[in-house]
Design a protein around this motif. Structure first.
Motif, PDB file in Angstrom:
ATOM      1  N   TYR A  78      23.439  64.774  42.155  1.00 46.47           N
ATOM      2  CA  TYR A  78      24.830  64.411  42.555  1.00 46.47           C
ATOM      3  C   TYR A  78      25.021  64.528  43.941  1.00 46.47           C
ATOM      4  O   TYR A  78      26.154  64.797  44.514  1.00 46.47           O
ATOM      5  CB  TYR A  78      25.581  65.702  41.548  1.00 46.47           C
ATOM      6  CG  TYR A  78      25.137  65.649  40.150  1.00 46.47           C
ATOM      7  CD1 TYR A  78      25.499  64.751  39.473  1.00 46.47           C
ATOM      8  CD2 TYR A  78      24.576  66.594  39.548  1.00 46.47           C
ATOM      9  CE1 TYR A  78      25.165  64.646  38.019  1.00 46.47           C
ATOM     10  CE2 TYR A  78      24.196  66.901  38.103  1.00 46.47           C
ATOM     11  CZ  TYR A  78      24.583  65.564  37.553  1.00 46.47           C
ATOM     12  OH  TYR A  78      24.179  65.734  36.191  1.00 46.47           O
ATOM     13  N   ARG A 118      28.594  64.410  45.957  1.00 47.54           N
ATOM     14  CA  ARG A 118      29.672  64.666  45.272  1.00 47.54           C
ATOM     15  C   ARG A 118      30.122  66.028  45.306  1.00 47.54           C
ATOM     16  O   ARG A 118      29.420  66.960  45.840  1.00 47.54           O
ATOM     17  CB  ARG A 118      29.442  64.408  43.688  1.00 47.54           C
ATOM     18  CG  ARG A 118      29.132  62.718  43.475  1.00 47.54           C
ATOM     19  CD  ARG A 118      28.596  62.504  42.179  1.00 47.54           C
ATOM     20  NE  ARG A 118      29.649  62.638  40.961  1.00 47.54           N
ATOM     21  CZ  ARG A 118      29.401  62.435  39.704  1.00 47.54           C
ATOM     22  NH1 ARG A 118      27.935  61.889  39.552  1.00 47.54           N
ATOM     23  NH2 ARG A 118      30.197  62.763  38.768  1.00 47.54           N
ATOM     24  N   GLN A 125      32.743  60.206  43.853  1.00 51.55           N
ATOM     25  CA  GLN A 125      33.466  61.452  44.204  1.00 51.55           C
ATOM     26  C   GLN A 125      33.960  62.464  43.112  1.00 51.55           C
ATOM     27  O   GLN A 125      34.518  63.411  43.425  1.00 51.55           O
ATOM     28  CB  GLN A 125      34.906  60.901  45.312  1.00 51.55           C
ATOM     29  CG  GLN A 125      34.489  60.429  46.578  1.00 51.55           C
ATOM     30  CD  GLN A 125      33.509  61.306  47.367  1.00 51.55           C
ATOM     31  OE1 GLN A 125      33.858  62.567  47.579  1.00 51.55           O
ATOM     32  NE2 GLN A 125      32.506  60.966  47.855  1.00 51.55           N
TER      33      GLN A 125
END
Length: 292
Positions: A250, A253, A21
């Protein structure tokens, strides 16, 4: 398993969850500055000042802050007035229109549209958007309200000489048809372009801008990359749609304007173009599309 081993396993799992996260690291700065043509700073955790500073540090020097309802559109206009790198787009999202119509009928929808029209007159508001059609989240009972709202936004964009920013999800044929029926504004942007290569050629023929987001980097997005390959460089924009659609590697995220370089570099690879060449096209296209 021993208590110490159990404790270590729990700690490792927690660390992995935090890492998943955590904001992605900043990419290398672009060789030529560009704009994030579509973002939602109001939905992101960093303060506006921090988000803009992080973006500028990697060559993203302009952002278009997009409203999805009357309240968020007011926030977009206020933020654009307060921050020089920010311009605003205001509209009712296609999923907002049926919600309003269900709650208060045509009168409530018209009241919200009137509020958008007031905001559209502000000098820091350069676009009407995001409006359009979304058949993914709204069923048949909401289609009429979406069509009515979309046509009203098209008319407003033309009357105010602002760009039109289109949200099109699972509704390609109807979006293109309504644009033809109403007469598209001179500057029309397909935000988070989701059509195929054939639709990209139709958009190119009509002079519509196509803005690509982080999902063009996803493994299963070859049709999007094919569409990107078919689109002329003179009509390409790049966006984050942050906090959504974080580019690979990513995905999952938090997304933010500073990650535009990741998507632009993937676009350049798909186009077989040098990064700087594409960045120069995108920068000029965004300024032309939004009129700044």
């Amino acid at each position: 398993m021993s208590p110490s081993a159990t404790s270590n396993t729990t700690a490792n799992s927690a660390a992995k969850a935090r890492a998943a996260q955590a904001p992605p690291p900043p990419p290398e700065p672009l060789a030529h500055p560009v704009a994030d043509s579509h973002t939602h700073l109001d939905m992101q955790e960093p303060a506006v000042a921090d988000a803009l500073a992080a973006a500028a540090a990697v060559g993203v020097t302009t952002v278009i802050q997009v409203g999805c309802d009357l309240e968020r559109s007011r926030w977009a206009a206020e933020t654009a007035a307060a921050w020089e790198p920010v311009w605003a787009a205001v509209a009712l999202h296609p999923n907002e229109a049926p919600r309003l119509a269900a709650e208060g009928g045509d009168a409530l929808l018209d009241e919200a549209l009137a509020g958008i029209e007031e905001l559209a007159a502000l000098p820091q508001v350069l676009a009407i958007g995001e409006s359009g059609l979304d058949y993914f989240r709204t069923g048949e009972d909401g289609v009429a309200a979406q069509h009515r709202s979309f046509r009203a936004h098209i008319e407003l964009a033309k009357r105010t000489d602002k760009a039109l920013v289109i949200h099109d999800r699972d509704a390609h044929a109807d979006v293109l048809r309504i644009l033809q029926e109403e007469g598209a504004p001179e500057r029309t942007v397909f935000h988070c372009y989701s059509g195929d290569a054939e639709m990209a050629r139709v958009c190119a023929d009509r002079g519509y801008f196509m803005s690509f987001a982080g999902n063009v980097t996803f493994k299963n997005a070859q049709p999007l990359r094919d569409a990107l390959a078919a689109a002329p460089p003179e009509l390409l924009l790049v966006e984050t749609d942050a906090p959504f659609l974080t580019p690979a590697p990513y995905r999952g995220r938090p997304n933010a304007p500073y990650l535009v370089p990741v998507t632009l570099r993937a676009m350049a690879r798909a186009k077989g173009m040098p990064e700087e060449t594409l960045a120069r096209h995108v920068a000029a296209n965004t300024a032309r599309a939004f009129g700044y």
